[in-house]
Design a protein around this motif. Structure first.
Motif, PDB file in Angstrom:
ATOM      1  N   UNK A  51       0.826  -1.214   0.000  1.00 53.68           N
ATOM      2  CA  UNK A  51       0.000   0.000   0.000  1.00 53.68           C
ATOM      3  C   UNK A  51       0.858   1.262   0.000  1.00 53.68           C
ATOM      4  N   UNK A  52       1.979   1.216   0.714  1.00 51.41           N
ATOM      5  CA  UNK A  52       2.848   2.396   0.814  1.00 51.41           C
ATOM      6  C   UNK A  52       3.549   2.713  -0.500  1.00 51.41           C
ATOM      7  N   UNK A  53       3.802   1.696  -1.335  1.00 50.77           N
ATOM      8  CA  UNK A  53       4.590   1.927  -2.557  1.00 50.77           C
ATOM      9  C   UNK A  53       3.791   1.776  -3.842  1.00 50.77           C
ATOM     10  N   UNK A  54       2.521   1.398  -3.763  1.00 51.11           N
ATOM     11  CA  UNK A  54       1.809   1.009  -4.978  1.00 51.11           C
ATOM     12  C   UNK A  54       1.774   2.115  -6.031  1.00 51.11           C
ATOM     13  N   UNK A  55       1.583   3.342  -5.636  1.00 49.40           N
ATOM     14  CA  UNK A  55       1.539   4.419  -6.636  1.00 49.40           C
ATOM     15  C   UNK A  55       2.887   4.583  -7.336  1.00 49.40           C
ATOM     16  N   UNK A  56       3.990   4.495  -6.590  1.00 51.51           N
ATOM     17  CA  UNK A  56       5.325   4.582  -7.197  1.00 51.51           C
ATOM     18  C   UNK A  56       5.635   3.336  -8.015  1.00 51.51           C
ATOM     19  N   UNK A  57       5.176   2.175  -7.553  1.00 52.63           N
ATOM     20  CA  UNK A  57       5.377   0.946  -8.321  1.00 52.63           C
ATOM     21  C   UNK A  57       4.661   1.030  -9.666  1.00 52.63           C
ATOM     22  N   UNK A  96      -8.449   0.437  -9.314  1.00 51.30           N
ATOM     23  CA  UNK A  96      -8.272   1.634  -8.478  1.00 51.30           C
ATOM     24  C   UNK A  96      -6.897   2.273  -8.670  1.00 51.30           C
ATOM     25  N   UNK A  97      -5.895   1.448  -8.988  1.00 56.63           N
ATOM     26  CA  UNK A  97      -4.532   1.968  -9.119  1.00 56.63           C
ATOM     27  C   UNK A  97      -4.077   2.100 -10.572  1.00 56.63           C
ATOM     28  N   UNK A  98      -4.980   1.864 -11.502  1.00 57.42           N
ATOM     29  CA  UNK A  98      -4.692   2.110 -12.914  1.00 57.42           C
ATOM     30  C   UNK A  98      -3.649   1.192 -13.522  1.00 57.42           C
ATOM     31  N   UNK A  99      -3.634  -0.080 -13.111  1.00 51.62           N
ATOM     32  CA  UNK A  99      -2.655  -1.011 -13.681  1.00 51.62           C
ATOM     33  C   UNK A  99      -2.833  -1.095 -15.188  1.00 51.62           C
ATOM     34  N   UNK A 100      -1.746  -0.945 -15.948  1.00 50.16           N
ATOM     35  CA  UNK A 100      -1.726  -1.237 -17.384  1.00 50.16           C
ATOM     36  C   UNK A 100      -1.049  -2.571 -17.643  1.00 50.16           C
ATOM     37  N   UNK A 101      -0.596  -3.208 -16.609  1.00 52.88           N
ATOM     38  CA  UNK A 101       0.066  -4.508 -16.684  1.00 52.88           C
ATOM     39  C   UNK A 101      -0.860  -5.548 -16.045  1.00 52.88           C
ATOM     40  N   UNK A 143       7.706   0.926   4.324  1.00 52.38           N
ATOM     41  CA  UNK A 143       6.269   1.212   4.362  1.00 52.38           C
ATOM     42  C   UNK A 143       5.973   2.657   4.775  1.00 52.38           C
ATOM     43  N   UNK A 144       6.976   3.515   4.597  1.00 53.19           N
ATOM     44  CA  UNK A 144       6.814   4.943   4.867  1.00 53.19           C
ATOM     45  C   UNK A 144       6.689   5.695   3.541  1.00 53.19           C
ATOM     46  N   UNK A 145       6.150   6.900   3.573  1.00 54.25           N
ATOM     47  CA  UNK A 145       6.159   7.707   2.350  1.00 54.25           C
ATOM     48  C   UNK A 145       7.603   7.963   1.915  1.00 54.25           C
ATOM     49  N   UNK A 155      13.534   1.087 -10.697  1.00 49.91           N
ATOM     50  CA  UNK A 155      13.493   1.692 -12.024  1.00 49.91           C
ATOM     51  C   UNK A 155      14.894   1.800 -12.624  1.00 49.91           C
ATOM     52  N   UNK A 156      15.843   2.317 -11.851  1.00 48.92           N
ATOM     53  CA  UNK A 156      17.210   2.466 -12.344  1.00 48.92           C
ATOM     54  C   UNK A 156      17.819   1.111 -12.687  1.00 48.92           C
TER      55      UNK A 156
END
Length: 184
Positions: A51-57, A96-101, A143-145, A155-156
């Motif tokens: 939940x803490x990383x899903x948007x960045x993932x 809800x999280x807009x997965x394209x995968x 699990x922190x912002x 990503x790198x």
């Protein structure tokens, strides 16, 4: 209790799979394989680390897909013990999280065992020949912002794999909640 992933076993081959996706399609490793690299991520819906990383993932997965990295997420948790991880809830989570995968359901948990997945999130970054090159974390946030200066480690690493076929030799293991295995 938080669990850490093992150190990357460079060159280890990605096991094949055939799993149902939240989009109604059955997906194989060949279907999700990217022309430059492939990222398989074990996640679930209820884990505070996910939940803490899903948007960045999702951001990083979409950016990687745009450069030829195939991406799939797999949920292997037992939905009887953890109803938040049911297939219906996976479908909602992906929308809800807009997965394209693809978000795939490993109901038998055989694929999690084949990959030796241990926690959510657990990242497996493969080169174009499906040899493992990354088994690290998304970033340092846990699990922190994430702070504004948090490196996009996954990503790198996957960009390096896509460009050179090699992952970084220094990797920090991912940390998360243990896979919720079915009772024996």
């Amino acid at each position: 209790m938080a669990v850490h992933t093992p150190i990357c076993d460079f060159g280890w081959r990605a096991p094949d799979f055939s799993l149902p996706g939240t989009d109604g399609r059955t997906w194989t490793l060949a279907d999700v394989r990217g022309p430059r690299a492939t990222l398989i991520v074990f996640i679930c819906n209820h884990c505070p680390y996910v939940k803490a990383v899903i948007d960045r993932l999702v951001r990083d997965a979409h950016a990687l897909m745009d450069v030829g990295v195939g991406v799939a997420a797999i949920c292997s948790n037992d939905p009887v013990q953890y109803p938040d991880d049911s297939f219906d809830n996976m479908t909602r989570f992906a929308a809800d999280h807009g997965f394209r995968f693809p978000y795939l359901h490993d109901a038998t948990q055989e694929i999690a065992r084949a990959y030796d997945a241990v926690c959510t999130p657990d990242f497996f970054g493969f080169d174009r020949d499906l040899g493992l090159q990354y088994r690290g974390r998304l970033d340092s946030s846990g699990k922190q912002p994430a702070g504004p200066d948090a490196r996009r480690e996954l990503y790198e690493a996957m960009m390096a794999v896509a460009e050179t076929g090699q992952g970084p030799r220094e990797q920090t293991p991912s940390m998360g909640c243990s896979i919720k295995w079915k009772a024996a």
